[in-house]
Design an enzyme around this catalytic site. Structure first.
Site, short mmCIF file in Angstrom:
data_model
loop_
_atom_site.label_atom_id
_atom_site.label_comp_id
_atom_site.label_asym_id
_atom_site.label_seq_id
_atom_site.Cartn_x
_atom_site.Cartn_y
_atom_site.Cartn_z
N ASP A 1 0.83 -1.42 -0.04
CA ASP A 1 0.00 -0.06 0.04
C ASP A 1 0.83 1.49 -0.05
O ASP A 1 1.86 1.31 0.58
CB ASP A 1 -1.00 -0.05 1.41
N ARG B 1 -0.74 4.44 -0.10
CA ARG B 1 -1.56 5.60 0.09
C ARG B 1 -1.12 6.46 1.26
O ARG B 1 -1.48 7.58 1.60
CB ARG B 1 -3.00 5.16 0.45
#
Length: 524
Positions: free
Chosen positions: A432, A434
């Site tokens: 991830d 983000r």
């Protein structure tokens, strides 16, 4: 004397020599004659790219020159067109001590817009010496602007007319816009600071900075726009038919019938804001607990050296990165967002084009987003307000190409929940990207002080929001009946990894039992 004691002295002497060399080079540049304007004049000379040290503010090597037009296919008319569009010499980079470089004052975190100053990143002749920000407006769309100028569709000196573009709703300043409010997500959470990933005055630019635009002629542009709209989704039509949503004539209303009297469903009255990223580099670095120096170097290197002034202009602290922004959708009265007596429903959603737009069933993105919108509407109809923040972070910010490569690996390697995150890490090196530390800025921009209902299972989003000082009173996971069969792999893997779930509990041992369908099960 030890080596550790000698090195700082050597570094100091080198820095002094670098500054002196920069100053001398700037004076030489200022003495250079302007390029001739005649159509028969020789090509403009452009300096060879200057070498960059690993340290911010390092001195360039002595520049040399090369012919401007090295492409054998460049015609005289093309060369002349370039001279008309860009009559000056190419400035690959600038330096703090360079002659004529006087950035317009910008005090990030000041208590008012006029005291803070405008964000100026334009390289137009009227603004380039006053720039106080790096990058370009419109994020990744700045490339399309460049293409439009090259094709002759747009003049690089076009001056926007901002009359009648002001927001139709009020989003006023609050303490989080300045250093008087805000927070720090770095190693010292007790340190307070302002919003750092967007310009909170971005929607007020034409009014707050009218003097700079009209009297001083500086190229100052909004990075936020706010408008009113009607939202139409077939899923909302279905929700009304099922009785899950009510037509109240205010928030949800019947759409005008189609020709022939055919019913056309419903539409929802909303307010919405489009936001471009504007990063205050010291603040962004603090949020992530890294040095500003390291952040600048990483941004410079991983954008292919596109922004050399990240290295050469440590005095400029603001950067408009070439990434997608976000859109805020507000259901109900926008003033209720900052009213703690009103119930607030929130969904922070990261873009998933395959599901959100085209309905892919390998993930729960679209049904979760639709469910959240319905919850926001129901909350607004009950006297509260709802808000969806839609971030352009496709594929957990790994991108759609990486996402589809992971899909291929999953389907060929056995699509089981125990391999869900491992498959992504094999391709992307990380599961991830983000990194939600910047996400709460938009909530603070809107003046949100608490969230009553958070429609999200993400522990990363929850932790980021709560750590920023906004309490979340209740969390909602996606209802079981909205989970597409093939996305069970995703949901079970997330629950086992610690994502919020009010119902089903999944252990690591259970994951091998959750398997997605194979390509062979469907005709293509």
């Amino acid at each position: 004397m030890s080596t550790d004691a000698i090195l700082p002295q050597i570094l100091q002497q080198l820095q002094t020599m670098q500054i002196a060399q920069q100053t001398m080079q700037a004076k030489l540049d200022a003495l250079a004659p302007p390029p001739p304007s005649s159509a028969t004049s020789p090509p403009i000379a452009i300096p060879v790219a200057r070498s960059m040290s690993t340290e911010i503010g390092a001195s360039p090597s002595t520049p040399s020159s090369m012919p401007h037009h090295t492409l054998s296919t460049a015609t005289p008319s093309e060369k002349e067109r370039e001279r008309i569009l860009y009559p000056g010499r190419v400035n690959l980079t600038t330096y703090p001590s360079q002659h004529g470089i006087v950035p317009y004052p910008l005090q990030w975190g000041a208590s008012s817009g006029s005291e803070r100053g405008p964000v100026i990143c334009s390289r137009l002749p009227a603004s380039i010496k006053n720039r106080n920000a790096l990058g370009a407006h419109s994020g990744s769309y700045s490339i399309y602007r460049a293409l439009s100028i090259a094709l002759g569709s747009l003049s690089p000196t076009h001056k926007p007319d901002f009359s009648m573009t002001e927001p139709p709703i009020d989003i006023p300043p609050n303490p989080a816009w300045s250093s008087k409010g805000g927070w720090s997500m770095g190693p010292n959470p007790a340190v307070h600071g302002p919003i750092v990933s967007m310009d909170p005055y971005g929607h007020l630019v034409p009014s707050v900075f009218r003097r700079e635009i009209e009297e001083l002629g500086l190229d100052v542009r909004p990075s936020i726009s706010v408008t009113l709209a009607h939202l139409k989704m077939s899923e909302l039509d279905d929700a009304v038919r099922r009785g899950d949503l009510k037509v109240d004539g205010k928030i949800v209303q019947r759409s005008p019938p189609l020709p022939g009297g055919i019913e056309s469903g419903v539409e929802v009255n909303i307010s919405k804001a489009a936001i471009e990223p504007v990063w205050h580099l010291p603040g962004v670095a603090e949020r992530f607990g890294i040095s500003e120096l390291l952040l600048r170097r990483a941004l410079f290197e991983e954008t292919g050296g596109s922004y050399p002034e990240l290295i050469t202009r440590p005095d400029i602290k603001v950067f408009l990165p070439p990434i997608g922004g976000l859109t805020v959708y507000i259901f109900g009265n926008p003033a209720f967002l900052r009213d703690e007596s009103k119930e607030l429903t929130v969904r922070v959603h990261d873009e998933c084009n395959g599901s959100d737009v085209f309905g892919s069933d390998i993930c729960t993105c679209k049904p979760y987003l639709t469910y959240a919108i319905e919850e926001c509407i129901r909350g607004a109809q009950a006297g509260g307000v709802g808000m969806v923040a839609y971030f352009r972070k496709e594929g957990r910010a790994l991108g759609e190409v990486t996402k589809y490569l992971v899909y291929n690996l999953r389907k060929r390697g056995g699509d089981s929940a125990d391999k869900y995150f491992k498959s992504t890490e094999l391709i992307a090196g990380v599961k991830d990207m983000r990194f939600q530390a910047l996400m709460p800025d938009v909530l603070h921009w809107l003046g949100i002080k608490k969230i009553d209902r958070m429609v999200s299972m993400s522990d990363m989003k929850y932790d980021a929001i709560v750590k920023s000082g906004i309490p979340i009173l209740r969390r909602y996971d996606i209802p079981e009946h909205l989970i597409p069969p093939d996305s069970r792999v995703e949901i079970d893997a997330k629950i086992a990894a610690g994502y919020f779930s009010s119902g089903k509990q999944v252990t690591e041992a259970d994951l091998v039992k959750t398997v997605g369908r194979t390509w062979e099960e469907v005709e293509h």
